[in-house]
Design an enzyme around this catalytic site. Sequence first.
Site, mmCIF file in Angstrom:
data_model
loop_
_atom_site.group_PDB
_atom_site.id
_atom_site.type_symbol
_atom_site.label_atom_id
_atom_site.label_comp_id
_atom_site.label_asym_id
_atom_site.label_seq_id
_atom_site.Cartn_x
_atom_site.Cartn_y
_atom_site.Cartn_z
ATOM 1 N N THR A 105 -6.455 35.509 11.929
ATOM 2 C CA THR A 105 -7.052 34.460 12.758
ATOM 3 C C THR A 105 -8.222 33.809 12.036
ATOM 4 O OG1 THR A 105 -6.411 35.509 14.848
ATOM 5 C CG2 THR A 105 -8.320 34.038 14.910
ATOM 6 N N ASN A 106 -8.911 34.597 11.207
ATOM 7 C CA ASN A 106 -10.146 34.124 10.596
ATOM 8 C C ASN A 106 -9.942 33.114 9.480
ATOM 9 O OD1 ASN A 106 -11.129 35.964 12.385
ATOM 10 N ND2 ASN A 106 -11.662 37.500 10.833
ATOM 11 N N SER A 145 -21.163 -2.133 45.156
ATOM 12 C CA SER A 145 -21.950 -1.429 46.164
ATOM 13 C C SER A 145 -21.162 -1.292 47.455
ATOM 14 C CB SER A 145 -23.254 -2.188 46.433
ATOM 15 O OG SER A 145 -23.976 -1.586 47.489
ATOM 16 N N SER A 146 -21.409 -0.178 48.122
ATOM 17 C CA SER A 146 -20.800 0.030 49.443
ATOM 18 C C SER A 146 -21.646 -0.575 50.543
ATOM 19 C CB SER A 146 -20.622 1.534 49.691
ATOM 20 O OG SER A 146 -21.896 2.175 49.696
ATOM 21 N N THR A 196 -39.118 -7.576 20.881
ATOM 22 C CA THR A 196 -39.531 -6.253 20.424
ATOM 23 C C THR A 196 -40.432 -5.652 21.491
ATOM 24 O OG1 THR A 196 -41.439 -7.165 19.236
ATOM 25 C CG2 THR A 196 -39.392 -6.886 17.983
#
Length: 631
Positions: free
Chosen positions: A304-305, A481-482, A350
Site C-alpha cells: 500500500t505504501n 430575497s424571500s 485604491t
Amino acid sequence: MTETTLSPSSVAEQLRATAFLQGFPDSYFWRLSRAMVPRHFAADETLFQEGRPRELFAIVVSGAVAIEKSAEGHTARLGTLGAGEAVGEGLLLGDTAKHGTTARAIGDVEALILTHEALESLVKEAPQLYAALVQRSARTIAQRLRVASATLVGHGRVMAFSGGGMRREHDLLGEREVPEAAMYGVQTLRALENFPITGVALREFPELVCALAMVKESAALANRDLGLLGTEVADAIVAAAREVAEGRHHEHFLVDMIQGGAGTSTNMNANEVIANRALELLGRRRGEYDVVHPNNHVNLSQSTNDVYPTAVKLALHASIDRLREAMRDLAQAFLTKGREFAPLLKMGRTQLQDAVPMTLGQEFTAFGHTILEDVDRLGEVQGLIREINMGATAIGTRINAPQGYTEAVRAHLSRVFGRELITAPDLVEATADTGVFVQLSGVMKRCAVKLSKICNDLRLLASGPRAGLGEINLPAMQPGSSIMPGKVNPVIPEVVNQVCFDVIGGDVAVTLAAEAGQLQLNVFEPVIAYRLLGSLAELRNACVVLRERCIEGITANADRMRYFVEHSIGIVTALVPVLGYETATDIARSALESGRGVYDLVLERGLLTREALDRVLNPEAMVGSAEGVPL
C-alpha cells in the site's frame, strides 16, 4: 448519437455475440437484425436520461455505459455495463413510465438500438420473440438489482441484498460472509464497517479508481515480464484492470475516502475487485482466490505504501489537467471582456478611494492575466508529481520487490498513464515524504485566494443597482430575497467565494496531515488525497460556473463610469508634474471642501490655460498603456 451503417447480417452477428441474447435461436437474430439499428455514442453522451420518457432499448456492442441516479443534487453511479449487455429493458416490459436512471457513455460506445416504434411492430409480428425478450429482461433486471444492493453502503453496514446469496471469505481475523453479487471481498467489507466517516466513497473520485487500476495493470505486466506471474493470470489481471481504468465496476469501490491504515483499505478494495473480475474472465467464480488472489497475485511485489501514493499522484495529475483547462477558459473569458470593454473609461481605486482613471478593459484583462499565472504554477507542480516510489514496497527498502521490478513497473506505468514518470532517487525518503502534496495544496490556496479576490471585486463593481457602484451588471440568475421584492443577488461570485474558502481550509488540513507523519511513513495520506482531489474538483467546477453563468454575460454601465471619472478629484494626480505636489494638493482640498470640479478651480486661479488644462486632464491620456494590454 450518430447512426452507423451495417448490413442486417452484420447486425445479426453482433447480436449472436451478446450475453443478453445467449441461447436465442437463429430466427430470432434474423428478426431482431431488421428491427435494431446501429448507433454511435460519443464519450459522456447519454443513451437516455432520468425523468425522460422511455424511448429505446439498447445492447452494447463495444465500450461501456454507466447507469446513474440523481438525488438531492448529487449523481451516483449505480453500475456499469459493457459489451454484450443490455440497457433500457424497462421498455421491453411495457413500462411506459419515465426513465428512473440515466445511461451515459463511458468513452465511445457502439450500440444496437430498438426504438419504441420498432418494438410495437415486433410485439405484433413476432410475439414469441417478444416473450423471450421479456423473460430475459426480467432475469437481467433481478440480477442487476442484486448487484446494486451489494453496492449500497451507508453508516458502516451493507444494505439488503435482495435475496442474492452470499459467499464465505476469510482473512487474518477470521471468516465473513460477503454478498455474492459484490466484486469486493472480506477486507473491503471490514473497512465498510470500520470507517463510516464522510459518506464519500472511493467511487466518487473516478480519477483515483482509474489510477489504482493503472498501477495494478503495470505491476502485473512487470511481474509477468520477470516471470513471477503466469501469462494466463497476468493477462486476466491486466484485462480486469483495464476495464476498471475505462470506467467499469467503479460501483464496487466503496471504502470511505478517510480511513485508518494509510490507504490499505483502498488498496485492498482495488485488489479484491480486480481479482474477482479476473476470476470471472477466466470462467471462475468470485472468491476462488486459489486461482487469482488479491494479495498473492494482484498485489504481488507491491505494498500500500507505494501503490497508494503513486495512484494518488496520478489522480492528482489528471485532475490538475482538468482544472488548468477550466482556468484557461475562464481567463480567456476575462480577456475577451477586456477587449470588449477596452474603450470604457472608469476610475481606478485604491483602499476603496478614488485613485486615477483606467479602462474597464484594463481591469478585466488583469483578471485574466492573474488567472493565467496560476495555470503556469499548477503546471510546475505537475512536474514534481510525476516522481513516484513504485518498487519501494513497505518503507523504501524494496523488500519483496525483485531485481528489475522497479524500472519495469515504472516503464509500464509511464506507457499506461501516457506521461513519462520518474522513480524517486531515494525510495526511503520518497515513501516518508509528503512535501509535494503540501506544495500542490499551497498553489491551490494561491489559486483560491486570487479567484476569491476577483469575485469580491465583481460583487463590489456590481453593487447597487442604485445605491452602490453599479459600474457593471452581472447576469441575473435567480430572485434574491424571500422578503424583498425585486432584489437580485450576485449568487455566482458568492458561491465561488465559498468554494475558495473551502479550498483554503483544506490547505490547513493537508498541512497538518503532512506534518503529522512519523518515521518511515505518513499514515494520513487518505485525508490528504480527499482534500486535494476534492478541492481540485471544486475549483474546476467553480471556474466553469463562473465563466458560463457570470463572466460571459457581464455588461457595463459606461455612462455611470464616465460620471465618476468626471466628478472625481482623482484626476488631480495628472497635475502634479505640471503644478507640483503642494499646489495639486491645495486644489484637491478645495475641490473636496467646495464640491467644485478640479477643472474649474485651475482655470479660476489662472494656473493653466484652457488648452493646456484640456491636454493634461484628458482622461484617455491618463490611463496609460502596457504592451499587450488594451485601453
